[in-house]
Design a protein around this motif. Structure first.
Motif, PDB file in Angstrom:
ATOM      1  N   MET A 151       0.835  -1.211   0.000  1.00 46.32           N
ATOM      2  CA  MET A 151       0.000   0.000   0.000  1.00 46.32           C
ATOM      3  C   MET A 151       0.865   1.255   0.000  1.00 46.32           C
ATOM      4  N   MET A 152       1.954   1.226   0.749  1.00 50.05           N
ATOM      5  CA  MET A 152       2.868   2.369   0.770  1.00 50.05           C
ATOM      6  C   MET A 152       3.519   2.566  -0.592  1.00 50.05           C
ATOM      7  N   ILE A 153       3.920   1.451  -1.230  1.00 46.78           N
ATOM      8  CA  ILE A 153       4.552   1.546  -2.551  1.00 46.78           C
ATOM      9  C   ILE A 153       3.570   2.084  -3.576  1.00 46.78           C
ATOM     10  N   MET A 154       2.329   1.617  -3.513  1.00 43.75           N
ATOM     11  CA  MET A 154       1.312   2.124  -4.441  1.00 43.75           C
ATOM     12  C   MET A 154       1.072   3.611  -4.235  1.00 43.75           C
ATOM     13  N   THR A 155       1.107   4.038  -2.979  1.00 40.02           N
ATOM     14  CA  THR A 155       0.917   5.450  -2.686  1.00 40.02           C
ATOM     15  C   THR A 155       2.046   6.293  -3.270  1.00 40.02           C
ATOM     16  N   VAL A 156       3.247   5.733  -3.255  1.00 39.92           N
ATOM     17  CA  VAL A 156       4.406   6.478  -3.743  1.00 39.92           C
ATOM     18  C   VAL A 156       4.513   6.441  -5.264  1.00 39.92           C
ATOM     19  N   PHE A 157       4.243   5.269  -5.883  1.00 40.20           N
ATOM     20  CA  PHE A 157       4.493   5.102  -7.314  1.00 40.20           C
ATOM     21  C   PHE A 157       3.222   4.989  -8.160  1.00 40.20           C
ATOM     22  N   SER A 158       2.068   5.276  -7.594  1.00 37.54           N
ATOM     23  CA  SER A 158       0.817   5.189  -8.353  1.00 37.54           C
ATOM     24  C   SER A 158       0.862   6.090  -9.588  1.00 37.54           C
ATOM     25  N   LEU A 159       0.243   5.594 -10.660  1.00 36.50           N
ATOM     26  CA  LEU A 159       0.251   6.347 -11.915  1.00 36.50           C
ATOM     27  C   LEU A 159      -0.600   7.603 -11.820  1.00 36.50           C
ATOM     28  N   GLU A 160      -1.710   7.523 -11.109  1.00 29.50           N
ATOM     29  CA  GLU A 160      -2.625   8.655 -11.047  1.00 29.50           C
ATOM     30  C   GLU A 160      -2.253   9.658  -9.950  1.00 29.50           C
TER      31      GLU A 160
END
Length: 324
Positions: A151-160
């Protein structure tokens, strides 16, 4: 006479009498009682390995049977090496093994030196408050589950809405698909694994550093050695045995790419590189109910790990640093 040989004992050795035997038994009993707390502490460990490591070995027979629920493990019909032939006749299997080896070896090559460097840097810090703060910060990710880390990685590297992509978009005008591009996904995968475990793994090297005699550093300093020279000629040789030991153990995990990490980070765009043995076993074995086929894959994985760890230990023994 003093020096005379005792009758019946050509070497002059007199067997212990009953009193001596009784004393030896009492010493052994006393030593046994002293070690009872330690043995009790080992009981959960022994039970864990017996239950979850040794008992499941009997289930490997499933790889040579056409297992079904009705007949059970022991009554299912034998098929010999049929599942292995099916497994390795599938081109996808080679790709899955290649992905597993690639991600695992890349993680070891890049990630293995990081805890060593971190431990050496922390060992050189003299400000104890700063040292404890850094240790706490770098140890903390190890205790987070991969669900939280993902979840932290998605928050940092999310496309949107990713934090990094906000800067990338401001710089080049459009966001970059970090989690949907194969190259960047591999970088995120390896980097997240290093970030999560480097602090905890550094504990072992910090403990090994405490065994180095400080007088060696003083002698090196008197000879004019710089700090880097002291690290190269004193620190690294002082923890060489620990480094080789952990490297041998890590070779046994080459075929094991953590299921949690891959499963939480993968997506359909990177499945070509992110599909590994653990995800294949989950998808084909548990979801597809092909238990015998995936057991064959698991047995192959274990055999490769067995060969790798024995090979690494054989090489280390040539330098007098083997595990056994």
């Amino acid at each position: 006479m003093k020096g005379e040989l005792t009758a019946g004992s050509p070497s002059g050795f007199q067997p212990p009498d009953d009193e001596m035997k009784q004393r030896i038994r009492q010493q052994r009993l006393r030593r046994f009682k002293m070690n009872i707390p330690l043995m009790v502490m080992f009981v959960p460990v022994i039970l864990f390995y017996l239950t979850f490591r040794y008992a499941p070995i009997g289930g490997l027979v499933m790889a040579f049977k056409d297992y079904n629920f009705y007949d059970g493990l022991w009554n299912s019909p034998w098929v010999g090496l049929q599942h292995f032939q099916t497994l390795f006749s599938d081109p996808r299997t080679v790709e899955i093994i290649r992905n597993t080896l690639f991600l695992s070896l890349l993680s070891i090559i890049i990630g293995f030196p990081i805890p060593i460097i971190l431990a050496i840097m922390l060992n050189e810090v003299r400000n104890m408050a700063f040292k404890r703060t850094v240790q706490t910060v770098v140890y903390m990710p190890h205790f987070f589950s991969w669900v939280i880390i993902a979840m932290m990685i998605m928050t940092v590297f999310s496309l949107e809405n990713g934090i990094v992509n906000r800067f990338v978009e401001a710089w080049i005008g459009e966001p970059y698909p970090f989690m949907y591009n194969k190259g960047s996904w591999v970088a995120v995968f390896v980097g997240s694994g290093i970030w999560k475990d480097m602090g905890f793994n550094a504990i072992i090297f910090l403990a090994a550093l405490t065994t180095i005699d400080p007088s060696q550093y003083e002698a090196a300093q008197m000879d004019g050695a710089s700090k880097l020279r002291q690290i190269w000629h004193v620190t690294l040789p002082g923890i060489r045995s620990t480094i080789i030991l952990l490297l041998i153990l890590s070779m046994g995990r080459v075929m094991e790419v953590g299921f949690d990490q891959v499963y939480m980070l993968q997506n359909s765009n990177v499945n070509e590189i992110a599909d590994v043995i653990s995800t294949y076993i989950y998808r084909t074995g548990l979801q597809g109910a092909q238990f015998s086929l995936t057991t064959a894959m698991g047995l192959f994985e274990s055999l490769v790990a067995f060969i790798l760890i024995f090979s690494a230990n054989y090489i280390a023994r040539r330098f007098n640093e083997g595990l056994w």
